[in-house]
Design an enzyme around this catalytic site. Structure first.
Site, mmCIF file in Angstrom:
data_model
loop_
_atom_site.group_PDB
_atom_site.id
_atom_site.type_symbol
_atom_site.label_atom_id
_atom_site.label_comp_id
_atom_site.label_asym_id
_atom_site.label_seq_id
_atom_site.Cartn_x
_atom_site.Cartn_y
_atom_site.Cartn_z
ATOM 1 N N HIS A 36 25.681 10.410 35.686
ATOM 2 C CA HIS A 36 24.978 10.103 36.935
ATOM 3 C C HIS A 36 24.213 8.795 36.816
ATOM 4 O O HIS A 36 23.718 8.444 35.732
ATOM 5 C CB HIS A 36 24.001 11.233 37.275
ATOM 6 C CG HIS A 36 24.681 12.501 37.660
ATOM 7 N ND1 HIS A 36 23.976 13.654 37.950
ATOM 8 C CD2 HIS A 36 25.986 12.810 37.807
ATOM 9 C CE1 HIS A 36 24.835 14.624 38.264
ATOM 10 N NE2 HIS A 36 26.055 14.136 38.177
ATOM 11 N N LYS B 63 30.711 20.236 44.717
ATOM 12 C CA LYS B 63 30.052 19.791 43.490
ATOM 13 C C LYS B 63 29.177 20.872 42.872
ATOM 14 O O LYS B 63 28.237 20.592 42.128
ATOM 15 C CB LYS B 63 29.208 18.527 43.734
ATOM 16 C CG LYS B 63 29.955 17.377 44.393
ATOM 17 C CD LYS B 63 31.255 17.054 43.672
ATOM 18 C CE LYS B 63 31.042 16.555 42.259
ATOM 19 N NZ LYS B 63 32.329 16.266 41.563
#
Length: 402
Positions: A369, A159
């Site tokens: 997110h 990530k």
């Protein structure tokens, strides 16, 4: 008189209809042989639309390997010579997801996603090849390309932006890279280096072979194994603010397993005391200094390049320039190769490898997110601060995460 008769008979025979037919047939036969020879020579180098599927027919015998090489070398050549668009296959994660909660809490106790693994290896088998430059065309037709062990590896981090970096680098004509993640030095090491080499694309003299598997950075055995292959291997690590990296990691897991516990409950061993649970992989990966210590036992710092995941978004050409310098390559990938996609929030290639159309990473990249309580974020920043400071000192670069 007898002499004249003989000459007359020879003259008559030489121009007889039968003789003329024999001569004509002979000429036609020679022409046919010449055309057949020319056709065979042309077809041997003409690109074909036949899919090269020999990699799915591996055999263990020596004769099988030889047969595959002889019969499919031409198909491999043709796949190289035939330009075709290569959309960015979005590998869901930079490496397979670790268990969210396990009894051992072991960072490397990965649960393998069978569907994703099959998708990765299928991509490996049909991995497209960049069409060579005109000057290199004759070299490929002469069979001078060969498979080599990688001279450079993107070893981490999950990530952090490793998929974007790899796709950007593949635009460079002197870089040949495996699209899927081989996971050789963490999961498939027992298969041996020849198995690993066979996964690599063919390269010409002067080209660099690359692969990327982000889990290597947190695999304790990986540094020693890569060093045993070649101490000269160049290593690239894409790093990102460990707090946002952890949230991104969790977001990815949440998309696969909506019933997992909340980010906050996984972050703390005890919410009241604020003690961070470092056995959770999403937290553990971001302690970069700890993992780097392991790599510095086998590789000097000048063989490791650290790429900023944040700058890879804000200034992709600048970061790619550093990478090209590190690899000893001419700066071919520049600003002209990128445009910023406002919708996705990250840069995309104007022209991807083997395509005349712009390409961005897939829809699973750039997920929104979840909202994390500011107190949790602040406690994570406090936790990571000393590790970040040590990492800045070790690398000689302040990434500005505090």
């Amino acid at each position: 008189m007898e002499y004249s008769l003989v000459c007359h008979n020879l003259y008559a025979f030489s121009f007889s209809p039968v003789k003329k037919k024999f001569i004509l047939l002979g000429i036609m036969f020679l022409l046919w042989v010449y055309m057949l020879y020319s056709c065979v020579g042309y077809c041997a180098t003409m690109p074909s639309l036949v899919v090269d599927n020999y990699r799915g027919k591996e055999t263990g015998s020596v004769s099988g390997v030889v047969k595959r090489t002889e019969n499919n070398g031409r198909a491999d050549l043709m796949s190289r010579l035939l330009p075709r668009p290569q959309p960015w296959v979005d590998i869901e994660s930079d490496y397979d997801e670790t268990s969210v909660r396990t009894s051992s809490r072991d960072l490397l106790n990965n649960e393998i996603d069978a569907d994703r693994g099959a998708e990765d290896w299928n991509e490996m088998r049909v991995e497209g090849h960049r069409a060579p430059e005109p000057g290199a065309m004759s070299s490929f037709s002469n069979g001078s390309g060969s498979k080599k062990l990688p001279q450079a590896i993107i070893i981490g981090v999950k990530k952090g932006g490793t998929r974007a970096l790899l796709e950007f680098l593949r635009v460079h004509p002197d870089i040949r890279a495996v699209g899927a993640e081989p996971h050789f030095f963490d999961r498939n090491y027992e298969n041996g280096l020849e198995w690993y080499r066979e996964l690599m694309p063919k390269t010409l003299e002067g080209q660099i072979t690359m692969e990327k598997t982000p889990s290597y950075f947190v695999t304790r055995e990986a540094p020693a194994r890569i060093s045993a292959m070649s101490r000269d291997t160049k290593l690239i690590v894409v790093v990102r603010d460990p707090v946002t990296r952890a949230i991104s990691d969790y977001t990815q897991t949440l998309s696969k397993k909506p019933d997992i516990p909340t980010f906050e409950s996984l972050t703390f061993k005890n919410r009241t005391t604020g003690l961070i649970d470092t056995s959770w992989s999403a937290i553990q990966i971001g302690i970069y200094a700890k993992h780097l210590d392991n790599w510095l036992q086998y590789f000097p710092m000048d063989q490791i390049l650290f790429v900023s995941g944040e700058r890879l978004i804000s200034d992709p050409a600048g970061e790619l320039g550093r990478v090209q310098d590190f690899l000893g390559l001419k700066r071919i990938i520049t600003d002209k190769h990128f445009y910023f996609n406002q919708t996705k929030g990250f840069p995309c290639l104007k022209k991807a490898e083997g395509s005349s159309k712009p390409h961005c990473l897939g829809k699973t990249k750039g997920r929104t997110h979840p909202n994390i309580h500011p107190e949790v974020v602040q406690r994570l920043r406090d936790f990571y601060r000393p590790f970040n400071m040590k990492f800045y000192q070790m690398t000689g670069h302040n990434f500005g995460w505090d």
